[in-house]
Design an enzyme around this catalytic site. Structure first.
Site, PDB file in Angstrom:
ATOM      1  N   SER A 190      84.810-139.013 -48.244  1.00 22.93           N
ATOM      2  CA  SER A 190      85.071-139.324 -47.297  1.00 22.93           C
ATOM      3  C   SER A 190      86.160-139.386 -46.666  1.00 22.93           C
ATOM      4  O   SER A 190      87.556-139.452 -45.495  1.00 22.93           O
ATOM      5  CB  SER A 190      83.753-139.134 -46.282  1.00 22.93           C
ATOM      6  OG  SER A 190      82.916-138.097 -46.177  1.00 22.93           O
ATOM      7  N   HIS A 195      80.054-134.331 -52.908  1.00 25.13           N
ATOM      8  CA  HIS A 195      78.719-134.004 -51.919  1.00 25.13           C
ATOM      9  C   HIS A 195      77.783-133.202 -51.953  1.00 25.13           C
ATOM     10  O   HIS A 195      76.781-132.882 -52.286  1.00 25.13           O
ATOM     11  CB  HIS A 195      78.214-134.617 -49.629  1.00 25.13           C
ATOM     12  CG  HIS A 195      79.243-135.376 -49.646  1.00 25.13           C
ATOM     13  ND1 HIS A 195      80.423-136.063 -49.126  1.00 25.13           N
ATOM     14  CD2 HIS A 195      79.094-137.099 -49.735  1.00 25.13           C
ATOM     15  CE1 HIS A 195      80.296-136.800 -48.893  1.00 25.13           C
ATOM     16  NE2 HIS A 195      79.605-137.657 -49.642  1.00 25.13           N
ATOM     17  N   ARG A 223      80.181-142.836 -58.325  1.00 29.35           N
ATOM     18  CA  ARG A 223      81.192-142.550 -58.423  1.00 29.35           C
ATOM     19  C   ARG A 223      82.048-143.245 -59.147  1.00 29.35           C
ATOM     20  O   ARG A 223      82.734-143.166 -60.568  1.00 29.35           O
ATOM     21  CB  ARG A 223      82.149-141.919 -57.734  1.00 29.35           C
ATOM     22  CG  ARG A 223      82.370-140.756 -56.315  1.00 29.35           C
ATOM     23  CD  ARG A 223      82.801-141.243 -55.325  1.00 29.35           C
ATOM     24  NE  ARG A 223      82.587-142.003 -54.716  1.00 29.35           N
ATOM     25  CZ  ARG A 223      82.445-142.816 -53.806  1.00 29.35           C
ATOM     26  NH1 ARG A 223      83.583-141.982 -52.924  1.00 29.35           N
ATOM     27  NH2 ARG A 223      83.100-143.296 -52.809  1.00 29.35           N
ATOM     28  N   LYS A 248      79.855-147.523 -35.711  1.00 29.40           N
ATOM     29  CA  LYS A 248      80.195-147.333 -36.512  1.00 29.40           C
ATOM     30  C   LYS A 248      81.041-146.112 -35.229  1.00 29.40           C
ATOM     31  O   LYS A 248      80.785-145.859 -34.527  1.00 29.40           O
ATOM     32  CB  LYS A 248      79.806-146.689 -38.130  1.00 29.40           C
ATOM     33  CG  LYS A 248      80.786-145.898 -38.540  1.00 29.40           C
ATOM     34  CD  LYS A 248      79.856-145.988 -40.162  1.00 29.40           C
ATOM     35  CE  LYS A 248      80.448-145.030 -41.053  1.00 29.40           C
ATOM     36  NZ  LYS A 248      79.786-145.433 -42.816  1.00 29.40           N
TER      37      LYS A 248
END
Length: 164
Positions: free
Chosen positions: A129, A18, A91, A42
Protein backbone atom coordinates in the site's frame (compact mmCIF):
# COMPACT_ATOMS: atom_id res chain seq x y z
CA UNK A 1 -18.01 -24.90 14.09
CA UNK A 2 -17.46 -22.35 11.33
CA UNK A 3 -13.84 -21.62 10.47
CA UNK A 4 -13.66 -17.81 10.63
CA UNK A 5 -10.51 -15.94 9.66
CA UNK A 6 -9.77 -12.28 10.21
CA UNK A 7 -7.52 -10.56 7.68
CA UNK A 8 -6.64 -7.27 9.34
CA UNK A 9 -4.85 -4.28 7.91
CA UNK A 10 -5.10 -0.61 7.13
CA UNK A 11 -5.88 -1.33 3.45
CA UNK A 12 -4.88 2.23 2.53
CA UNK A 13 -5.40 1.27 -0.29
CA UNK A 14 -6.17 -2.41 -0.78
CA UNK A 15 -3.85 -3.92 -3.42
CA UNK A 16 -4.07 -6.79 -5.90
CA UNK A 17 -1.82 -8.69 -3.48
CA UNK A 18 -4.39 -8.31 -0.70
CA UNK A 19 -7.14 -9.41 -3.08
CA UNK A 20 -5.16 -12.49 -4.11
CA UNK A 21 -4.92 -13.54 -0.46
CA UNK A 22 -8.65 -12.97 0.06
CA UNK A 23 -9.55 -15.13 -2.95
CA UNK A 24 -7.23 -17.92 -1.78
CA UNK A 25 -8.48 -17.67 1.82
CA UNK A 26 -12.12 -18.31 0.89
CA UNK A 27 -11.04 -21.79 -0.15
CA UNK A 28 -9.56 -22.42 3.29
CA UNK A 29 -12.11 -20.83 5.62
CA UNK A 30 -15.90 -20.71 5.90
CA UNK A 31 -15.83 -16.94 6.41
CA UNK A 32 -13.19 -14.27 5.91
CA UNK A 33 -13.50 -10.89 7.60
CA UNK A 34 -11.49 -8.01 6.18
CA UNK A 35 -10.96 -5.96 9.33
CA UNK A 36 -9.79 -2.39 8.91
CA UNK A 37 -7.70 -1.46 11.90
CA UNK A 38 -7.92 2.06 13.24
CA UNK A 39 -4.94 3.69 14.84
CA UNK A 40 -5.44 7.33 15.94
CA UNK A 41 -1.68 7.97 15.88
CA UNK A 42 -1.42 6.95 12.22
CA UNK A 43 -2.45 9.16 9.31
CA UNK A 44 -4.30 7.62 6.38
CA UNK A 45 -4.80 8.85 2.84
CA UNK A 46 -8.30 7.36 2.64
CA UNK A 47 -10.79 7.85 5.46
CA UNK A 48 -12.14 4.82 7.28
CA UNK A 49 -15.49 5.25 5.51
CA UNK A 50 -13.75 5.38 2.12
CA UNK A 51 -11.74 2.24 2.89
CA UNK A 52 -14.89 0.40 3.97
CA UNK A 53 -16.66 1.39 0.76
CA UNK A 54 -13.66 0.41 -1.40
CA UNK A 55 -13.25 -2.98 0.30
CA UNK A 56 -16.97 -3.71 0.07
CA UNK A 57 -16.89 -2.92 -3.65
CA UNK A 58 -13.78 -5.08 -4.15
CA UNK A 59 -15.25 -8.15 -2.43
CA UNK A 60 -18.87 -7.75 -3.54
CA UNK A 61 -18.57 -10.72 -5.90
CA UNK A 62 -16.76 -13.00 -3.42
CA UNK A 63 -19.00 -15.14 -1.22
CA UNK A 64 -18.38 -15.44 2.52
CA UNK A 65 -16.24 -12.28 2.77
CA UNK A 66 -17.29 -9.30 4.86
CA UNK A 67 -15.75 -5.96 5.81
CA UNK A 68 -15.58 -4.51 9.31
CA UNK A 69 -13.68 -1.92 11.34
CA UNK A 70 -12.00 -2.46 14.69
CA UNK A 71 -9.74 -0.74 17.17
CA UNK A 72 -7.72 -2.19 19.98
CA UNK A 73 -6.06 -5.58 20.00
CA UNK A 74 -6.67 -7.89 17.07
CA UNK A 75 -7.04 -10.93 19.36
CA UNK A 76 -9.80 -9.14 21.27
CA UNK A 77 -11.56 -8.45 17.96
CA UNK A 78 -11.16 -12.13 17.02
CA UNK A 79 -12.84 -13.14 20.28
CA UNK A 80 -15.67 -10.68 19.65
CA UNK A 81 -16.25 -12.13 16.16
CA UNK A 82 -15.65 -15.75 17.33
CA UNK A 83 -12.82 -16.06 14.81
CA UNK A 84 -10.31 -18.85 15.33
CA UNK A 85 -7.77 -17.64 12.76
CA UNK A 86 -5.75 -14.56 11.93
CA UNK A 87 -4.75 -14.45 8.27
CA UNK A 88 -1.50 -12.75 7.31
CA UNK A 89 0.40 -12.48 4.05
CA UNK A 90 4.14 -12.82 3.65
CA UNK A 91 6.03 -11.14 0.85
CA UNK A 92 9.67 -11.24 1.96
CA UNK A 93 11.99 -12.18 4.80
CA UNK A 94 11.50 -8.73 6.34
CA UNK A 95 7.74 -9.40 6.51
CA UNK A 96 8.42 -12.71 8.22
CA UNK A 97 10.47 -11.20 11.04
CA UNK A 98 7.78 -8.63 11.87
CA UNK A 99 4.85 -11.03 11.38
CA UNK A 100 6.58 -13.76 13.41
CA UNK A 101 6.99 -11.40 16.38
CA UNK A 102 3.37 -10.22 16.20
CA UNK A 103 2.16 -13.80 15.70
CA UNK A 104 4.01 -14.95 18.81
CA UNK A 105 2.56 -12.09 20.87
CA UNK A 106 -0.95 -12.94 19.63
CA UNK A 107 -0.32 -16.62 20.43
CA UNK A 108 0.75 -15.68 23.95
CA UNK A 109 -2.33 -13.49 24.52
CA UNK A 110 -4.82 -15.84 22.81
CA UNK A 111 -3.44 -19.37 22.26
CA UNK A 112 -6.82 -20.50 20.87
CA UNK A 113 -6.47 -18.11 17.90
CA UNK A 114 -4.11 -19.48 15.26
CA UNK A 115 -2.14 -17.23 12.92
CA UNK A 116 -2.07 -18.56 9.36
CA UNK A 117 0.45 -17.22 6.87
CA UNK A 118 -0.09 -17.30 3.12
CA UNK A 119 2.78 -16.57 0.78
CA UNK A 120 2.35 -13.77 -1.71
CA UNK A 121 2.25 -14.74 -5.36
CA UNK A 122 5.73 -14.03 -6.77
CA UNK A 123 4.41 -11.34 -9.14
CA UNK A 124 2.89 -9.48 -6.14
CA UNK A 125 5.89 -9.64 -3.80
CA UNK A 126 6.95 -6.03 -4.26
CA UNK A 127 3.45 -4.50 -4.06
CA UNK A 128 2.53 -2.69 -0.85
CA UNK A 129 0.00 0.00 0.00
CA UNK A 130 2.79 2.46 0.84
CA UNK A 131 4.53 1.80 -2.49
CA UNK A 132 1.24 2.32 -4.34
CA UNK A 133 0.64 5.63 -2.52
CA UNK A 134 4.18 6.78 -3.32
CA UNK A 135 3.94 5.92 -7.02
CA UNK A 136 0.47 7.46 -7.36
CA UNK A 137 1.38 10.67 -5.51
CA UNK A 138 4.22 11.16 -7.98
CA UNK A 139 1.99 10.73 -11.01
CA UNK A 140 2.75 7.08 -11.75
CA UNK A 141 0.16 4.66 -13.09
CA UNK A 142 -0.89 2.25 -10.34
CA UNK A 143 -3.89 0.64 -12.04
CA UNK A 144 -2.12 -2.73 -12.27
CA UNK A 145 -1.43 -2.72 -8.52
CA UNK A 146 -4.89 -1.99 -7.12
CA UNK A 147 -8.47 -3.05 -7.89
CA UNK A 148 -10.52 -0.48 -9.83
CA UNK A 149 -12.50 0.85 -6.80
CA UNK A 150 -9.23 1.44 -4.93
CA UNK A 151 -7.72 3.21 -7.94
CA UNK A 152 -10.67 5.60 -8.18
CA UNK A 153 -10.60 6.36 -4.44
CA UNK A 154 -6.82 6.82 -4.44
CA UNK A 155 -6.89 9.22 -7.37
CA UNK A 156 -9.76 11.13 -5.77
CA UNK A 157 -7.91 11.42 -2.46
CA UNK A 158 -4.83 12.71 -4.29
CA UNK A 159 -6.92 15.17 -6.30
CA UNK A 160 -5.74 13.64 -9.56
CA UNK A 161 -7.70 13.13 -12.75
CA UNK A 162 -8.66 9.56 -13.56
CA UNK A 163 -7.60 8.18 -16.92
CA UNK A 164 -10.17 6.00 -18.59
Amino acid sequence: MKRIAVYAGSFDPITVGHMDLVRRAVGLFDEVILAIGTNPSKSYLLSTQERVAVLEACVADIDHVSVDVFDGLLVDYCHKREAQFILRGLRAVTDFEFEFQIGLANMDMAPEVETVFLLAEPHNIFISSSLVREIASNGGDVRRYVPAPAYLALMGALGMAVDS
